[in-house]
Design an enzyme around this catalytic site. Structure first.
Site, PDB file in Angstrom:
ATOM      1  CG  ASN A  56      21.355  60.713  45.864  1.00 56.63           C
ATOM      2  OD1 ASN A  56      22.182  60.601  46.797  1.00 56.63           O
ATOM      3  ND2 ASN A  56      21.935  60.823  44.793  1.00 56.63           N
ATOM      4  CG  HIS A 102       1.273  76.356  59.182  1.00 53.33           C
ATOM      5  ND1 HIS A 102       0.903  75.562  59.997  1.00 53.33           N
ATOM      6  CD2 HIS A 102       2.724  75.938  58.913  1.00 53.33           C
ATOM      7  CE1 HIS A 102       1.724  74.529  60.545  1.00 53.33           C
ATOM      8  NE2 HIS A 102       3.036  75.041  59.890  1.00 53.33           N
ATOM      9  NE  ARG A 127      -1.084  77.447  39.766  1.00 56.48           N
ATOM     10  CZ  ARG A 127      -1.190  77.967  41.327  1.00 56.48           C
ATOM     11  NH1 ARG A 127      -1.227  77.070  42.064  1.00 56.48           N
ATOM     12  NH2 ARG A 127      -1.667  79.184  41.533  1.00 56.48           N
ATOM     13  CE  LYS A 183       4.344  79.672  34.924  1.00 56.35           C
ATOM     14  NZ  LYS A 183       4.667  80.729  35.022  1.00 56.35           N
ATOM     15  NE  ARG A 220      13.760  68.969  25.956  1.00 54.00           N
ATOM     16  CZ  ARG A 220      13.817  67.724  25.725  1.00 54.00           C
ATOM     17  NH1 ARG A 220      12.858  67.465  25.043  1.00 54.00           N
ATOM     18  NH2 ARG A 220      14.820  66.975  26.260  1.00 54.00           N
TER      19      ARG A 220
HETATM   20  C1  LIG Z   1      18.378  60.601  40.900  1.00 55.65           C
HETATM   21  C2  LIG Z   1      19.854  61.756  40.931  1.00 55.65           C
HETATM   22  O1  LIG Z   1      20.388  61.626  42.143  1.00 55.65           O
HETATM   23  S1  LIG Z   1      20.195  62.644  39.840  1.00 55.65           S
HETATM   24  C3  LIG Z   1      21.914  63.651  40.328  1.00 55.65           C
HETATM   25  C4  LIG Z   1      21.354  65.043  40.357  1.00 55.65           C
HETATM   26  N1  LIG Z   1      21.112  65.878  39.193  1.00 55.65           N
HETATM   27  C5  LIG Z   1      20.226  66.749  38.842  1.00 55.65           C
HETATM   28  O2  LIG Z   1      19.718  67.153  39.528  1.00 55.65           O
HETATM   29  C6  LIG Z   1      20.520  67.002  37.363  1.00 55.65           C
HETATM   30  C7  LIG Z   1      19.066  67.971  36.841  1.00 55.65           C
HETATM   31  N2  LIG Z   1      19.185  68.180  35.629  1.00 55.65           N
HETATM   32  C8  LIG Z   1      18.620  69.553  35.041  1.00 55.65           C
HETATM   33  O3  LIG Z   1      17.987  70.193  35.792  1.00 55.65           O
HETATM   34  C9  LIG Z   1      18.903  69.449  33.563  1.00 55.65           C
HETATM   35  O4  LIG Z   1      19.265  70.977  33.556  1.00 55.65           O
HETATM   36  C10 LIG Z   1      17.521  69.294  32.826  1.00 55.65           C
HETATM   37  C11 LIG Z   1      17.638  67.601  32.996  1.00 55.65           C
HETATM   38  C12 LIG Z   1      16.339  69.932  33.067  1.00 55.65           C
HETATM   39  C13 LIG Z   1      17.991  69.665  31.197  1.00 55.65           C
HETATM   40  O5  LIG Z   1      16.791  69.416  30.422  1.00 55.65           O
HETATM   41  P1  LIG Z   1      16.985  69.631  28.729  1.00 55.65           P
HETATM   42  O6  LIG Z   1      15.626  69.489  28.200  1.00 55.65           O
HETATM   43  O7  LIG Z   1      18.124  69.059  28.241  1.00 55.65           O
HETATM   44  O8  LIG Z   1      17.297  71.446  29.138  1.00 55.65           O
HETATM   45  P2  LIG Z   1      18.319  72.263  28.432  1.00 55.65           P
HETATM   46  O9  LIG Z   1      19.624  72.300  29.056  1.00 55.65           O
HETATM   47  O10 LIG Z   1      18.385  72.207  27.081  1.00 55.65           O
HETATM   48  O11 LIG Z   1      17.806  73.728  28.574  1.00 55.65           O
HETATM   49  C14 LIG Z   1      16.685  74.063  28.201  1.00 55.65           C
HETATM   50  C15 LIG Z   1      16.323  75.897  29.079  1.00 55.65           C
HETATM   51  O12 LIG Z   1      15.990  75.354  30.311  1.00 55.65           O
HETATM   52  C16 LIG Z   1      16.933  75.980  31.120  1.00 55.65           C
HETATM   53  N3  LIG Z   1      17.029  75.111  32.412  1.00 55.65           N
HETATM   54  C17 LIG Z   1      17.483  73.815  32.186  1.00 55.65           C
HETATM   55  N4  LIG Z   1      17.632  73.211  33.370  1.00 55.65           N
HETATM   56  C18 LIG Z   1      17.137  74.231  34.463  1.00 55.65           C
HETATM   57  C19 LIG Z   1      16.791  74.075  35.653  1.00 55.65           C
HETATM   58  N5  LIG Z   1      17.184  73.151  36.560  1.00 55.65           N
HETATM   59  N6  LIG Z   1      16.309  75.508  36.282  1.00 55.65           N
HETATM   60  C20 LIG Z   1      16.059  76.455  35.476  1.00 55.65           C
HETATM   61  N7  LIG Z   1      16.274  76.432  34.261  1.00 55.65           N
HETATM   62  C21 LIG Z   1      16.787  75.290  33.654  1.00 55.65           C
HETATM   63  C22 LIG Z   1      18.040  76.329  30.424  1.00 55.65           C
HETATM   64  O13 LIG Z   1      18.893  77.122  31.068  1.00 55.65           O
HETATM   65  C23 LIG Z   1      17.707  76.583  29.071  1.00 55.65           C
HETATM   66  O14 LIG Z   1      17.218  77.904  28.856  1.00 55.65           O
HETATM   67  P3  LIG Z   1      17.341  78.862  27.727  1.00 55.65           P
HETATM   68  O15 LIG Z   1      16.757  77.991  26.497  1.00 55.65           O
HETATM   69  O16 LIG Z   1      16.796  80.095  28.026  1.00 55.65           O
HETATM   70  O17 LIG Z   1      18.846  78.724  27.396  1.00 55.65           O
END
Ligand SMILES: CC(=O)SCCNC(=O)CCNC(=O)[C@H](O)C(C)(C)COP(=O)(O)OP(=O)(O)OC[C@H]1O[C@@H](n2cnc3c(N)ncnc32)[C@H](O)[C@@H]1OP(=O)(O)O
Length: 195
Positions: A84, A114, A165, A179, A182
């Site tokens: 994107n 750097h 990492r 990190k 899962r």
């Molecule tokens: C190609 C394109 O253009 S795509 C378009 C742009 N879209 C995006 O960037 C969306 C990215 N998606 C994400 O970041 C989503 O949150 C995902 C895919 C990581 C979710 O993954 P899942 O395994 O379903 O995680 P889930 O929503 O169950 O969250 C699990 C834990 O991780 C945390 N978490 C989820 N995403 C993030 C994130 N990006 N950063 C920090 N923590 C996060 C949640 O708060 C949750 O924490 P908790 O257990 O303490 O409540």
């Protein structure tokens, strides 16, 4: 060794004042500039120019403009590569993407860094370590990948992460520092995203 040879051998090199590297960067930024002016409907023009900019591509790929890189020849993308808008790749070191890599907006892959001490940093010294991304990887919005990182295959990196990492195969990883939270398993194929 020339500064370019040092750069490619992951040794410290003069990035700021070396004429050959300055010229390489000038040339590729001209091409990126041209790429970023093309109309979205000019699919043929986009493909042709990206093939000129990048070291290696598959047959099917798309990078939404604007896109910027430092050298281009150090970037290899696999089949079905999609990025994107606002992709930045600082490719003083090699940056290799496998097949089926999807990259969300505003992501950066930074192979170069750097010295921490300002004396050598101010002389223009730099180092560059390769970044590798496996197959079937989704990188969320605003992710920044640091020098020397390897992201495995079948990986999801959550939006906003800073990857410092290596990330193993078959995992969801999030955060700063990024990190693993899962593993990705067969169970994931049963999840329905309807709301
Ligand atoms: C190609 C394109 O253009 S795509 C378009 C742009 N879209 C995006 O960037 C969306 C990215 N998606 C994400 O970041 C989503 O949150 C995902 C895919 C990581 C979710 O993954 P899942 O395994 O379903 O995680 P889930 O929503 O169950 O969250 C699990 C834990 O991780 C945390 N978490 C989820 N995403 C993030 C994130 N990006 N950063 C920090 N923590 C996060 C949640 O708060 C949750 O924490 P908790 O257990 O303490 O409540």
């Amino acid at each position: 060794m020339t500064e370019k040879e040092k750069m490619l051998a992951h040794k410290m090199y003069d990035a700021n004042y070396d004429k050959e590297l300055l010229e390489d960067r000038r040339k590729i930024k001209e091409l990126c500039y041209d790429y970023n002016q093309l109309r979205p409907s000019d699919e043929f023009g986009r493909q042709a120019l990206l093939k000129k900019i990048l070291g290696k591509t598959g047959k099917n790929f798309l990078i939404e403009p604007p896109f910027w890189c430092d050298y281009g020849y150090n970037i290899e993308i696999g089949e079905n590569f999609y990025s994107n808008h606002n992709l930045v790749i600082l490719d003083a070191g090699k940056v290799t993407f496998g097949d089926n890599v999807f990259i969300a907006p505003n992501c950066g892959f930074h192979t170069s860094g750097h010295p921490i001490d300002f004396e050598r940093r101010n002389q223009g010294l730099e180092y560059a370590y390769p970044i590798t991304v496996g197959d079937n990887v989704w990188i969320g919005a605003g992710v920044q990948v640091m020098p020397g990182v390897t992201i495995g295959s079948n990986v999801v990196i959550g939006g906003g992460s800073v990857v410092v990492r290596d990330i193993p195969d078959n995992s969801v990883a999030v955060g700063n520092p990024c990190k693993v939270i899962r593993s990705i398993t067969e169970e994931d194929k049963k999840t329905c995203w309807d709301r």
